[in-house]
Design a protein around this motif. Sequence first.
Motif, mmCIF file in Angstrom:
data_model
loop_
_atom_site.group_PDB
_atom_site.id
_atom_site.type_symbol
_atom_site.label_atom_id
_atom_site.label_comp_id
_atom_site.label_asym_id
_atom_site.label_seq_id
_atom_site.Cartn_x
_atom_site.Cartn_y
_atom_site.Cartn_z
ATOM 1 N N MET A 8 0.838 -1.195 0.000
ATOM 2 C CA MET A 8 0.000 0.000 0.000
ATOM 3 C C MET A 8 0.878 1.252 0.000
ATOM 4 O O MET A 8 1.837 1.335 0.762
ATOM 5 N N GLU A 9 0.526 2.219 -0.835
ATOM 6 C CA GLU A 9 1.259 3.493 -0.859
ATOM 7 C C GLU A 9 0.645 4.420 0.187
ATOM 8 O O GLU A 9 -0.537 4.781 0.100
ATOM 9 N N ILE A 10 1.459 4.787 1.178
ATOM 10 C CA ILE A 10 0.992 5.616 2.290
ATOM 11 C C ILE A 10 1.960 6.777 2.465
ATOM 12 O O ILE A 10 3.172 6.578 2.534
ATOM 13 N N GLU A 11 1.420 7.997 2.552
ATOM 14 C CA GLU A 11 2.272 9.173 2.725
ATOM 15 C C GLU A 11 2.640 9.365 4.188
ATOM 16 O O GLU A 11 1.847 9.074 5.084
ATOM 17 N N THR A 12 3.846 9.864 4.405
ATOM 18 C CA THR A 12 4.325 10.167 5.758
ATOM 19 C C THR A 12 4.673 11.653 5.835
ATOM 20 O O THR A 12 4.846 12.320 4.815
ATOM 21 N N PRO A 13 4.790 12.221 7.054
ATOM 22 C CA PRO A 13 4.936 13.677 7.199
ATOM 23 C C PRO A 13 6.240 14.227 6.607
ATOM 24 O O PRO A 13 7.287 13.583 6.638
ATOM 25 N N MET A 14 6.141 15.447 6.084
ATOM 26 C CA MET A 14 7.318 16.196 5.642
ATOM 27 C C MET A 14 7.871 17.058 6.777
ATOM 28 O O MET A 14 9.061 17.324 6.821
ATOM 29 N N LEU A 15 7.019 17.531 7.641
ATOM 30 C CA LEU A 15 7.435 18.306 8.806
ATOM 31 C C LEU A 15 7.398 17.379 10.014
ATOM 32 O O LEU A 15 6.328 16.937 10.433
ATOM 33 N N THR A 16 8.548 17.063 10.554
ATOM 34 C CA THR A 16 8.594 16.079 11.621
ATOM 35 C C THR A 16 9.617 16.482 12.671
ATOM 36 O O THR A 16 10.176 17.583 12.623
ATOM 37 N N ARG A 17 9.871 15.580 13.606
ATOM 38 C CA ARG A 17 10.795 15.841 14.697
ATOM 39 C C ARG A 17 12.209 15.480 14.258
ATOM 40 O O ARG A 17 12.432 14.482 13.572
ATOM 41 N N ARG A 18 13.177 16.268 14.671
ATOM 42 C CA ARG A 18 14.568 15.963 14.368
ATOM 43 C C ARG A 18 15.010 14.741 15.164
ATOM 44 O O ARG A 18 14.836 14.668 16.377
ATOM 45 N N PHE B 111 8.645 6.420 10.629
ATOM 46 C CA PHE B 111 7.219 6.337 10.318
ATOM 47 C C PHE B 111 6.874 5.021 9.639
ATOM 48 O O PHE B 111 5.815 4.444 9.891
ATOM 49 N N LYS B 112 7.763 4.525 8.768
ATOM 50 C CA LYS B 112 7.418 3.261 8.120
ATOM 51 C C LYS B 112 7.485 2.111 9.118
ATOM 52 O O LYS B 112 6.722 1.147 9.016
ATOM 53 N N GLN B 113 8.373 2.219 10.120
ATOM 54 C CA GLN B 113 8.370 1.204 11.167
ATOM 55 C C GLN B 113 7.084 1.288 11.992
ATOM 56 O O GLN B 113 6.507 0.266 12.363
ATOM 57 N N LEU B 114 6.622 2.493 12.259
ATOM 58 C CA LEU B 114 5.360 2.651 12.986
ATOM 59 C C LEU B 114 4.178 2.127 12.169
ATOM 60 O O LEU B 114 3.200 1.610 12.727
ATOM 61 N N LEU B 115 4.269 2.241 10.843
ATOM 62 C CA LEU B 115 3.207 1.677 10.005
ATOM 63 C C LEU B 115 3.179 0.158 10.103
ATOM 64 O O LEU B 115 2.114 -0.460 9.968
ATOM 65 N N MET B 116 4.342 -0.439 10.330
ATOM 66 C CA MET B 116 4.360 -1.890 10.553
ATOM 67 C C MET B 116 3.707 -2.230 11.891
ATOM 68 O O MET B 116 2.948 -3.196 12.008
ATOM 69 N N VAL B 117 4.000 -1.422 12.918
ATOM 70 C CA VAL B 117 3.336 -1.620 14.206
ATOM 71 C C VAL B 117 1.826 -1.424 14.048
ATOM 72 O O VAL B 117 1.019 -2.059 14.734
ATOM 73 N N SER B 118 1.427 -0.563 13.108
ATOM 74 C CA SER B 118 0.012 -0.289 12.863
ATOM 75 C C SER B 118 -0.692 -1.422 12.139
ATOM 76 O O SER B 118 -1.917 -1.385 11.979
ATOM 77 N N PHE C 17 -0.175 -2.528 8.854
ATOM 78 C CA PHE C 17 -0.366 -2.457 7.411
ATOM 79 C C PHE C 17 0.423 -3.540 6.660
ATOM 80 O O PHE C 17 0.112 -3.877 5.532
ATOM 81 N N GLU C 18 1.465 -4.049 7.276
ATOM 82 C CA GLU C 18 2.250 -5.198 6.812
ATOM 83 C C GLU C 18 3.078 -4.938 5.553
ATOM 84 O O GLU C 18 4.227 -5.369 5.486
ATOM 85 N N ARG C 19 2.522 -4.302 4.542
ATOM 86 C CA ARG C 19 3.296 -4.008 3.327
ATOM 87 C C ARG C 19 3.037 -2.554 2.918
ATOM 88 O O ARG C 19 1.908 -2.195 2.561
ATOM 89 N N TYR C 20 4.078 -1.756 2.986
ATOM 90 C CA TYR C 20 3.980 -0.313 2.702
ATOM 91 C C TYR C 20 5.009 0.046 1.650
ATOM 92 O O TYR C 20 6.094 -0.540 1.571
ATOM 93 N N PHE C 21 4.669 1.050 0.815
ATOM 94 C CA PHE C 21 5.699 1.689 -0.014
ATOM 95 C C PHE C 21 5.321 3.144 -0.213
ATOM 96 O O PHE C 21 4.176 3.553 0.006
ATOM 97 N N ASP D 256 10.605 3.824 -1.167
ATOM 98 C CA ASP D 256 10.698 3.396 0.221
ATOM 99 C C ASP D 256 9.762 2.213 0.428
ATOM 100 O O ASP D 256 8.574 2.296 0.088
ATOM 101 N N ILE D 257 10.282 1.106 0.976
ATOM 102 C CA ILE D 257 9.510 -0.134 1.066
ATOM 103 C C ILE D 257 9.710 -0.753 2.442
ATOM 104 O O ILE D 257 10.835 -0.772 2.959
ATOM 105 N N GLU D 258 8.629 -1.253 3.043
ATOM 106 C CA GLU D 258 8.724 -1.938 4.329
ATOM 107 C C GLU D 258 7.685 -3.063 4.361
ATOM 108 O O GLU D 258 6.614 -2.946 3.751
ATOM 109 N N MET D 259 8.043 -4.161 5.024
ATOM 110 C CA MET D 259 7.130 -5.291 5.098
ATOM 111 C C MET D 259 7.267 -5.988 6.443
ATOM 112 O O MET D 259 8.293 -5.885 7.109
#
Length: 598
Positions: A170-180, A209-216, A218-222, A245-248
């Motif tokens: 699944m293509e999921i957007e992550t924030p552009m303004l984030t914490r350092r 964020f992609k690691q948090l999406l795995m905790v969420s 979603f299992e397969r993100y790009f 960017d890919i995570e599973m």
Amino acid sequence: MAQAGKESLTRTAMCGRLTESDIGREVVLSGWVQRRRDLGGVIFLDLRDRSGIVQVVSSQEFGEAAFAVADLVRNEYVISVRGDVVARDPETVNPNLETGTIEVRAREVELLNRSKPTPFPIEDGIDVDESVRLRFRYLDLRRPEMQRTFLLRHRAMQQVRRFLDLHGFMEIETPMLTRRTPEGARDYLVPSRVHPGQFYALPQSPQLFKQLLMVSGFERYFQIVRCFRDEDLRADRQPEFTQIDIEMSFMPLTEFQELMERMMAELFQELLGVTVPLPFRRIPYDEAMLRYGSDKPDLRFGLEIRDVTEMVKTCGFRVFQSAVNSGGAVRGLNAKGCGGFSRKEIDDLGALAGQLGAKGLAWMVITEEGVKSPIAKFFTDEELGAIRRELGAEVGDLLLFVADRPEICAEVLGQLRLHLGRRLGLIDDASFAFAWITDFPLFSYDEEEKRWVAEHHPFTMPRWEDVDLMERDPARVRAQAYDMVLNGYEIGGGSLRIYRRDIQEAMFRTLGFSMDEAREKFGFLLEAFEYGAPPHGGMAFGFDRVIMLMAGKSSIRECIAFPKTASASCLLTGAPSQISDEQWRELHIRPDGVTAGQ
């Protein structure tokens, strides 16, 4: 000529797509005048649009009004043409043009806009300083080779999206303004107007964020995403760049790597018609550094490095002995067929080795009579024979040696290998050699800061058998990390991730973070690991770099529409630029960097 209130001609065909099957058809074309030739009573216009070029012929016989407009136009004027597609006379056929067997006889020509003389020709193969091209990038992008590159980029992006969607990502957007967060390079920081003295950071990657999406779950993100790093630039780096960017979750590493191989193979097959052999080679990091002097080796040619430390440790050559006795190494490279190099050419190689950090470059030439070298007298016949066998030396070969710390040997001989590969014509520019580099060290020691640092990033999972070594012997810990390399470039890197809080905390302690610091910087991630984080991992491809290699370019600036210079500035827009006093006040910052009110 276009007049106020008059409806413009509506395009019905593309210039470069006309074929002989269109002969007899009336068409309306629109585009830019590539070239104008006036033969006295007949004017030839090469009309160009994104699809290519076609020749337009205008004469008074075909239409006086059209001829009058054609007489006005010059290179890069924008026009529309109504006319008939006809076959060219056999003697005027242009075999170098896709539309070279046809032309369009203009019955109407509409001038849509004029152009000043351009600072460089709008054609391929120009020899123009890059700063001029970047200053007038909108003109540079008109050139056919640039248009082809960006069409390739577009098609590659769509192919990747289709492949990953087909395989359940699944293509999921992550924030552009984030914490350092400290991830390696410097961040680009954005001051907050509504939170005085506080800053957002632009993401170096969507890693957390992609690691948090795995905790969420979603299992397969790009995501095909823009990333930002404030680092020194070179030909294959930009301050803003694009990643695939890919995570599973729950996918075995071997299965994930096979999937990524198939994605690359299909990409190259669909877009270039190139068959990529599967599976890719797997080369452990230590082996890559020993044999190629690089963790991103160019595998399109041989000239592999060999370790001869054991063979020379008792020889009479003091330079080699000293290196071995101090814990260093002696490594050699067989420059096949280069035994005929002149002494000056060999000395030039020595000078290059010195620039790369070597204290010297020893050499031997293999002749019919034996070994010719200033150092041959320091070796026994048995030692020379062992060296020749290890390096596969034959008559006519030139053997090159570096004695130093292993990392210096690797750097120098690795660069000499590339230099000789290019000089000897051993590299086939039309070939593509993929490989995986595996078993990276998890940590490296920063002599300047006197501490251990993460070789990749601090969220990389160690090999399970090495977890207990993290805090007591970091040098021996291997990472579950992997890079995909192509033709001497790293095009993608990734790892299995830490998904347990205890291992992540051990990682932070090894890196010198106190638990208070770890919680302050990464508390949200550590907390997430306490709510059933699954095993997960992934990778990120440098999309600009992939396109650079596919397009046969030498710089990613050729593959980014509006790139920055080596000093991270934009010659087109003048960015970065000053801001007004009012904007400084709105951001609660003074130009000297002090937060207002402090």
